[in-house]
Design a protein around this motif. Structure first.
Motif, short mmCIF file in Angstrom:
data_model
loop_
_atom_site.label_atom_id
_atom_site.label_comp_id
_atom_site.label_asym_id
_atom_site.label_seq_id
_atom_site.Cartn_x
_atom_site.Cartn_y
_atom_site.Cartn_z
N PHE A 225 0.96 -1.40 -0.05
CA PHE A 225 0.00 0.02 -0.03
C PHE A 225 1.04 1.22 0.04
CE2 PHE A 225 -3.41 -2.34 2.09
CZ PHE A 225 -3.86 -2.92 1.07
N CYS A 226 2.09 1.18 0.54
CA CYS A 226 2.86 2.34 0.70
C CYS A 226 3.60 2.52 -0.72
CB CYS A 226 4.08 2.16 1.83
SG CYS A 226 3.39 2.47 3.35
N ALA A 227 3.80 1.59 -1.45
CA ALA A 227 4.21 1.54 -2.87
C ALA A 227 3.19 2.19 -3.80
CB ALA A 227 4.84 0.27 -3.24
N VAL A 228 2.07 1.74 -3.52
CA VAL A 228 0.94 2.17 -4.43
C VAL A 228 0.84 3.46 -4.26
CG1 VAL A 228 -1.68 2.11 -4.92
CG2 VAL A 228 -0.15 0.15 -4.71
N SER A 229 0.64 3.98 -3.02
CA SER A 229 0.71 5.48 -2.63
C SER A 229 1.83 6.22 -3.14
CB SER A 229 0.47 5.83 -0.87
OG SER A 229 -0.46 5.21 -0.75
N TRP A 230 2.99 5.77 -2.98
CA TRP A 230 4.03 6.43 -3.53
C TRP A 230 4.07 6.76 -5.09
CZ3 TRP A 230 8.72 4.86 -6.22
CH2 TRP A 230 9.59 5.56 -6.56
N ARG A 231 3.62 5.65 -5.68
CA ARG A 231 3.49 5.70 -7.33
C ARG A 231 2.41 6.73 -7.75
NH1 ARG A 231 1.71 0.71 -10.95
NH2 ARG A 231 0.01 1.38 -9.66
N ARG A 232 1.39 6.50 -7.02
CA ARG A 232 0.24 7.72 -7.23
C ARG A 232 0.78 9.14 -6.91
NH1 ARG A 232 -4.88 6.90 -8.42
NH2 ARG A 232 -5.41 8.69 -7.23
N HIS A 233 1.36 9.33 -6.00
CA HIS A 233 1.90 10.81 -5.71
C HIS A 233 3.00 11.10 -6.78
CE1 HIS A 233 3.87 14.02 -3.44
NE2 HIS A 233 4.73 13.36 -3.62
N MET A 234 3.71 10.20 -7.26
CA MET A 234 4.72 10.70 -8.19
C MET A 234 3.97 10.72 -9.53
SD MET A 234 7.31 11.07 -6.66
CE MET A 234 8.55 10.96 -7.85
N TRP A 235 3.18 9.98 -9.72
CA TRP A 235 2.34 10.17 -11.16
C TRP A 235 1.35 11.52 -11.16
CZ3 TRP A 235 -2.97 9.76 -12.45
CH2 TRP A 235 -3.22 9.77 -13.69
N CYS A 236 0.88 11.93 -9.92
CA CYS A 236 0.02 13.17 -9.82
C CYS A 236 1.20 14.20 -10.19
CB CYS A 236 -0.78 13.17 -8.61
SG CYS A 236 -2.13 12.22 -8.46
N ARG A 237 2.31 14.13 -9.52
CA ARG A 237 3.16 15.11 -9.74
C ARG A 237 3.91 15.30 -10.85
NH1 ARG A 237 8.57 14.62 -5.78
NH2 ARG A 237 9.72 15.70 -7.37
N LEU A 238 4.23 14.23 -11.71
CA LEU A 238 4.41 14.29 -13.08
C LEU A 238 3.39 14.87 -13.97
CD1 LEU A 238 6.24 10.93 -13.59
CD2 LEU A 238 7.38 13.27 -13.62
N ARG A 239 2.10 14.54 -14.05
CA ARG A 239 1.05 15.21 -14.51
C ARG A 239 0.86 16.59 -14.42
NH1 ARG A 239 -4.63 12.30 -13.78
NH2 ARG A 239 -5.19 14.16 -13.59
N ARG A 240 1.11 17.18 -13.06
CA ARG A 240 1.11 18.41 -12.80
C ARG A 240 2.16 19.44 -13.50
NH1 ARG A 240 -0.64 17.39 -7.06
NH2 ARG A 240 1.73 16.87 -6.65
N ARG A 241 3.38 18.91 -13.46
CA ARG A 241 4.66 19.25 -14.25
C ARG A 241 4.27 19.42 -15.65
NH1 ARG A 241 9.93 16.42 -11.67
NH2 ARG A 241 9.84 17.51 -9.54
N ALA A 242 3.47 18.35 -16.22
CA ALA A 242 3.42 18.42 -17.77
C ALA A 242 2.38 19.43 -18.01
CB ALA A 242 3.03 17.16 -18.10
N ALA A 243 1.41 19.72 -17.13
CA ALA A 243 0.30 20.65 -17.30
C ALA A 243 0.92 22.22 -17.20
CB ALA A 243 -0.75 20.33 -16.44
N ALA A 244 1.78 22.11 -16.29
CA ALA A 244 2.45 23.50 -16.23
C ALA A 244 3.27 23.68 -17.40
CB ALA A 244 3.30 23.58 -15.08
N ARG A 245 4.01 22.92 -17.92
CA ARG A 245 4.71 22.94 -19.34
C ARG A 245 3.86 23.31 -20.48
NH1 ARG A 245 7.54 17.63 -18.93
NH2 ARG A 245 8.43 17.97 -16.80
N ARG A 246 2.75 22.55 -20.42
CA ARG A 246 1.76 22.79 -21.64
C ARG A 246 1.23 24.50 -21.39
NH1 ARG A 246 -0.06 17.52 -20.62
NH2 ARG A 246 -1.67 18.38 -19.38
N GLN A 247 0.92 25.04 -20.15
CA GLN A 247 0.50 26.25 -20.09
C GLN A 247 1.49 27.14 -20.48
OE1 GLN A 247 -2.35 27.44 -19.65
NE2 GLN A 247 -3.36 25.80 -18.49
N ARG A 248 3.00 27.05 -20.15
CA ARG A 248 3.94 27.77 -20.74
C ARG A 248 4.09 27.97 -22.00
NH1 ARG A 248 8.30 25.62 -16.52
NH2 ARG A 248 7.34 24.10 -16.89
N ARG A 249 4.04 26.85 -22.77
CA ARG A 249 4.12 26.61 -24.23
C ARG A 249 2.82 27.47 -24.82
NH1 ARG A 249 5.36 20.37 -25.04
NH2 ARG A 249 7.36 20.36 -23.92
N LYS A 250 1.70 27.37 -24.39
CA LYS A 250 0.50 28.16 -24.87
C LYS A 250 0.80 29.63 -24.60
CE LYS A 250 -2.95 24.34 -24.59
NZ LYS A 250 -4.19 24.00 -24.05
N GLY A 251 1.21 29.98 -23.68
CA GLY A 251 1.41 31.42 -23.58
C GLY A 251 1.33 32.09 -22.42
#
Length: 99
Positions: free
Chosen positions: A73-99
């Motif tokens: 359960f700790c490993a699953v939680s860690w993976r979900r945390h890291m996945w959400c963090r990567l999604r937020r970074r990708a969304a921020a990069r897309r926002q910077r590219r758009k303007g």
């Protein structure tokens, strides 16, 4: 009560087997660690179920199952945390590219 324990243990073993195979398909380390955790839980539950049939259930196997569940359960939680963090970074990069 023994039948209920045996059926629930069998069901849990099958579900853990299924989840281990799903997570093993992810070749990154979190997926492999999670698959190993599910395999450990499945093994300890299976051993506990067989020992319970012979009235020789040992508490050590139940404790081992709980340790495996905690790890998994700790490993699953860690993976979900890291996945959400990567999604937020990708969304921020897309926002910077758009303007």
């Amino acid at each position: 009560m023994l039948i209920a324990h045996t059926l629930s243990s069998g069901t849990l073993v099958v579900v853990c087997w299924w989840l281990a195979h799903q997570n093993a398909l992810v070749s990154r380390p979190p997926g492999l660690f999670i698959a190993a955790g599910f395999a450990w839980v499945s093994l300890t539950v299976l051993v506990t179920a067989f020992l319970r049939l012979g009235d020789e259930a040992r508490d050590i196997w139940i404790i081992a199952s709980k340790v495996g569940l905690t790890f998994t359960f700790c490993a699953v939680s860690w993976r979900r945390h890291m996945w959400c963090r990567l999604r937020r970074r990708a969304a921020a990069r897309r926002q910077r590219r758009k303007g």
